[in-house]
Design a protein around this motif. Structure first.
Motif, mmCIF file in Angstrom:
data_model
loop_
_atom_site.group_PDB
_atom_site.id
_atom_site.type_symbol
_atom_site.label_atom_id
_atom_site.label_comp_id
_atom_site.label_asym_id
_atom_site.label_seq_id
_atom_site.Cartn_x
_atom_site.Cartn_y
_atom_site.Cartn_z
ATOM 1 N N ALA A 178 30.623 37.233 47.265
ATOM 2 C CA ALA A 178 31.743 38.166 47.127
ATOM 3 C C ALA A 178 31.485 39.420 47.962
ATOM 4 O O ALA A 178 32.405 39.966 48.598
ATOM 5 C CB ALA A 178 31.935 38.536 45.659
ATOM 6 N N GLU A 179 30.246 39.882 47.968
ATOM 7 C CA GLU A 179 29.882 41.051 48.772
ATOM 8 C C GLU A 179 30.143 40.787 50.248
ATOM 9 O O GLU A 179 30.720 41.635 50.956
ATOM 10 C CB GLU A 179 28.408 41.385 48.560
ATOM 11 N N LEU A 180 29.732 39.615 50.730
ATOM 12 C CA LEU A 180 29.911 39.288 52.137
ATOM 13 C C LEU A 180 31.393 39.223 52.496
ATOM 14 O O LEU A 180 31.803 39.708 53.559
ATOM 15 C CB LEU A 180 29.227 37.952 52.459
ATOM 16 N N LYS A 181 32.200 38.655 51.615
ATOM 17 C CA LYS A 181 33.642 38.607 51.887
ATOM 18 C C LYS A 181 34.208 40.018 52.013
ATOM 19 O O LYS A 181 34.966 40.317 52.949
ATOM 20 C CB LYS A 181 34.369 37.849 50.771
ATOM 21 N N GLY A 182 33.856 40.884 51.078
ATOM 22 C CA GLY A 182 34.331 42.260 51.147
ATOM 23 C C GLY A 182 33.868 42.959 52.406
ATOM 24 O O GLY A 182 34.625 43.712 53.035
ATOM 25 N N GLN A 183 32.614 42.700 52.804
ATOM 26 C CA GLN A 183 32.082 43.333 54.007
ATOM 27 C C GLN A 183 32.839 42.895 55.251
ATOM 28 O O GLN A 183 33.178 43.719 56.105
ATOM 29 C CB GLN A 183 30.600 42.994 54.154
ATOM 30 N N VAL A 184 33.109 41.606 55.359
ATOM 31 C CA VAL A 184 33.830 41.099 56.525
ATOM 32 C C VAL A 184 35.215 41.731 56.597
ATOM 33 O O VAL A 184 35.645 42.200 57.662
ATOM 34 C CB VAL A 184 33.940 39.561 56.471
ATOM 35 N N LEU A 185 35.924 41.753 55.483
ATOM 36 C CA LEU A 185 37.260 42.344 55.462
ATOM 37 C C LEU A 185 37.215 43.827 55.832
ATOM 38 O O LEU A 185 38.044 44.312 56.605
ATOM 39 C CB LEU A 185 37.890 42.160 54.084
ATOM 40 N N LEU A 186 36.232 44.548 55.301
ATOM 41 C CA LEU A 186 36.105 45.970 55.603
ATOM 42 C C LEU A 186 35.835 46.197 57.079
ATOM 43 O O LEU A 186 36.466 47.039 57.727
ATOM 44 C CB LEU A 186 34.985 46.578 54.758
ATOM 45 N N GLU A 187 34.904 45.446 57.639
ATOM 46 C CA GLU A 187 34.533 45.624 59.037
ATOM 47 C C GLU A 187 35.683 45.301 59.981
ATOM 48 O O GLU A 187 35.750 45.827 61.097
ATOM 49 C CB GLU A 187 33.322 44.746 59.373
ATOM 50 N N PHE A 188 36.598 44.436 59.547
ATOM 51 C CA PHE A 188 37.722 44.072 60.396
ATOM 52 C C PHE A 188 39.000 44.815 60.009
ATOM 53 O O PHE A 188 40.102 44.353 60.255
ATOM 54 C CB PHE A 188 37.926 42.556 60.383
ATOM 55 N N GLY A 189 38.830 46.006 59.396
ATOM 56 C CA GLY A 189 39.948 46.897 59.171
ATOM 57 C C GLY A 189 40.848 46.544 58.011
ATOM 58 O O GLY A 189 41.981 47.028 57.942
ATOM 59 N N LYS A 190 40.364 45.734 57.086
ATOM 60 C CA LYS A 190 41.171 45.330 55.937
ATOM 61 C C LYS A 190 40.546 45.888 54.663
ATOM 62 O O LYS A 190 40.155 45.148 53.758
ATOM 63 C CB LYS A 190 41.288 43.815 55.873
ATOM 64 N N ALA A 191 40.445 47.209 54.613
ATOM 65 C CA ALA A 191 39.745 47.873 53.508
ATOM 66 C C ALA A 191 40.406 47.608 52.165
ATOM 67 O O ALA A 191 39.714 47.405 51.158
ATOM 68 C CB ALA A 191 39.669 49.372 53.770
ATOM 69 N N THR A 192 41.733 47.626 52.114
ATOM 70 C CA THR A 192 42.426 47.396 50.845
ATOM 71 C C THR A 192 42.125 46.002 50.306
ATOM 72 O O THR A 192 41.901 45.810 49.100
ATOM 73 C CB THR A 192 43.945 47.573 51.020
ATOM 74 N N ALA B 199 39.477 44.360 50.976
ATOM 75 C CA ALA B 199 38.034 44.266 50.720
ATOM 76 C C ALA B 199 37.678 44.715 49.318
ATOM 77 O O ALA B 199 36.670 44.270 48.754
ATOM 78 C CB ALA B 199 37.265 45.103 51.743
ATOM 79 N N ALA B 200 38.486 45.608 48.736
ATOM 80 C CA ALA B 200 38.130 46.186 47.443
ATOM 81 C C ALA B 200 37.988 45.160 46.318
ATOM 82 O O ALA B 200 36.997 45.204 45.567
ATOM 83 C CB ALA B 200 39.134 47.267 47.056
ATOM 84 N N PRO B 201 38.926 44.214 46.126
ATOM 85 C CA PRO B 201 38.784 43.265 45.003
ATOM 86 C C PRO B 201 37.494 42.442 45.032
ATOM 87 O O PRO B 201 36.795 42.376 44.007
ATOM 88 C CB PRO B 201 40.038 42.391 45.130
ATOM 89 N N PRO B 202 37.135 41.802 46.169
ATOM 90 C CA PRO B 202 35.863 41.065 46.142
ATOM 91 C C PRO B 202 34.651 41.965 45.940
ATOM 92 O O PRO B 202 33.661 41.567 45.323
ATOM 93 C CB PRO B 202 35.820 40.357 47.499
ATOM 94 N N LEU B 203 34.729 43.200 46.432
ATOM 95 C CA LEU B 203 33.605 44.110 46.240
ATOM 96 C C LEU B 203 33.511 44.576 44.792
ATOM 97 O O LEU B 203 32.406 44.756 44.261
ATOM 98 C CB LEU B 203 33.715 45.314 47.181
ATOM 99 N N ARG B 204 34.658 44.761 44.143
ATOM 100 C CA ARG B 204 34.624 45.075 42.705
ATOM 101 C C ARG B 204 33.965 43.923 41.940
ATOM 102 O O ARG B 204 33.162 44.151 41.028
ATOM 103 C CB ARG B 204 36.040 45.282 42.175
ATOM 104 N N LYS B 205 34.316 42.711 42.332
ATOM 105 C CA LYS B 205 33.714 41.544 41.684
ATOM 106 C C LYS B 205 32.210 41.506 41.934
ATOM 107 O O LYS B 205 31.419 41.208 41.023
ATOM 108 C CB LYS B 205 34.365 40.262 42.230
#
Length: 453
Positions: free
Chosen positions: A307-321, A323-329
């Motif tokens: 879940a952390e890796l998914k959030g990181q990928v989304l964040l790095e590619f400009g999809k911060a919003t 990215a938040a749900p997988p990072l919360r998980k």
């Protein structure tokens, strides 16, 4: 963009300036790898009578095989050692041996060497770099030794053959006490034994600072042969963690071509897929990376690191919003791991949603409760407090950040600003006073030097 303030990936690469490490080495911080090494080390530290919380383990991004203890109870392990270790027991064996040096008081020899200026420089570098890693930045420690002064390093960190034998004996005792076979330590030493005939330049650094003898190898082989634990293996779950750790490290530290060669599409193991997902992500191939990551999450929905890796990928590619749900998980599943909470706070700030700022602040407070010297957390907190209109807290956070990064002038400036804006008598106001005093140019000088004798 804000997310470029620090280099954040599922692995935090804490890059050091080339003037510090001539070979461009850096430190790595990663929750999953740190937790794996904690699981390896904790029973050994306990067997040695050491408080596991009192021994700090640092990971150096360096392909050479090396590990050493220095600057007190600080254990440094190269990624090269972790990648070359085929089993958890081999890493545990090295940890046990290095713990033998700590428990045996071998670091006390440092006090004698401190008479040498180069030794003073080395020790200050080790301490400074360790502080930088703890802070989440490398520029906190500014000395330049570990990479550039190779001769001094070897002299400073080298142990005598007597100390090496003593550490071996202590190490196998710790392993046995913990119910772990010493076979891994034996295998590690046998690997090094094959390098003795190589030129010094071609030997792994571990062999140069830890002299190996036939007697030491014979001792370990005899000990294992007569041990009731010689065929014992650690929990199978640790083998899986070991494979994933190596896959993750390899993918983050190698070109995608190499990763796909070592972990080809035919490798359908979780470790293989994990490595390929990271390789594609680092190569900016987001679609194949996300496809693999989503498959891993579907297979292990309770895995915080996927879940952390998914959030990181989304964040790095400009999809911060997004990215938040997988990072919360990931925060939930990891029971509030500081580095993952920091990543979530980063995503919430990046989302530009003012309603998310209180949640971001809550996560940063959680990080700082555990890692008060984490400079990235203070930097982000300064941004959040400023956006929330808390000018005093923003100035104090910036002062903390500047103090940790060595900019005393900026620290004092921001502390003075905080002093003017915070309510007098409060804990935060008092902290501002502390920083002002700590950054006073006269602070630390001998106040009695001008008094008559």
């Amino acid at each position: 963009m804000l997310r470029r303030i620090i280099t954040l990936t599922a692995i935090f690469l804490v890059a050091l300036p080339s003037t510090v490490f001539a070979q461009g080495r850096s430190f790595i911080r990663d929750t999953e790898i740190e937790e794996t090494l904690h699981l390896y080390a904790e029973p050994i530290f306990k067997a040695a009578g050491l408080d596991p919380r009192g021994v700090s383990v640092y990971i150096i991004s360096d392909a050479s095989l090396n590990a050493f203890v220095a600057g007190g109870q600080k254990l440094f392990i190269n990624t090269g050692l972790l990648l070359k270790a085929q089993t958890p027991e081999q890493v545990m064996g090295v940890i046990a041996h290095e713990t033998g040096h700590i428990a045996g008081g071998h670091l006390s020899r440092v006090h004698d060497q401190l008479r040498n200026a180069s030794a003073i420089s080395i020790l200050s570098t080790i301490v400074g770099v360790a502080a930088g890693v703890a802070a989440g930045r490398a520029d906190v420690g500014t000395a330049a030794v570990l990479g550039g002064q190779n001769v001094a390093e070897r002299n400073f960190l080298a142990y005598s053959r007597t100390q090496e034998s003593s550490a071996d004996q202590a190490g196998v005792n710790f392993l046995t006490e913990a119910g772990i076979t010493s076979r891994g330590l034996m295998e590690f030493m046998e690997t090094l034994e094959g390098q003795e005939l190589l030129s010094t330049a071609r030997q792994d650094p571990y062999l140069r600072s830890h002299p190996l003898t036939t007697e030491r190898v014979d001792f370990l082989e005899n000990y294992v042969a007569n041990s009731s634990l010689k065929t014992t293996k650690v929990d199978p779950a640790l083998y899986e963690r070991h494979d994933r750790m190596r896959a993750k490290l390899y993918a983050f530290t190698n070109h995608i071509r190499n990763t796909l060669r070592v972990y080809p599409e035919t490798d359908t193991s979780i470790s293989g897929r994990y490595a390929r997902a990271i390789a594609y992500y680092r190569d900016s191939q987001i679609d194949p990376a996300m496809k693999i990551i989503d498959g891993l999450i579907a297979e292990e929905p309770e895995n915080a690191y996927f879940a952390e890796l998914k959030g990181q990928v989304l964040l790095e590619f400009g999809k911060a919003t997004e990215a938040a749900p997988p990072l919360r998980k990931a925060v939930e599943l990891s029971k509030g791991a500081p580095l993952i909470r920091l990543l979530l706070a980063h995503a919430l700030i990046e989302s530009s949603d003012s309603a998310a700022l209180p949640e971001a602040k809550e996560n940063l407070l959680g990080v700082l409760a555990v890692e008060r010297s984490n400079t990235s957390a203070w930097r982000f907190r300064a941004i959040i407090e400023n956006r929330l209109g808390n000018e005093g807290e923003a100035s104090l956070s910036q002062a903390e950040y500047s103090l940790l990064t060595g900019d005393r002038e900026a620290a004092k400036y921001h502390a003075v600003q905080a002093d003017r804006k915070l309510e007098k008598g409060t804990a935060t106001w008092q902290r501002a006073q502390d920083i002002i005093r700590a950054t006073d140019p006269e602070d630390g000088k001998d106040k009695d030097k001008d008094k008559p004798k």
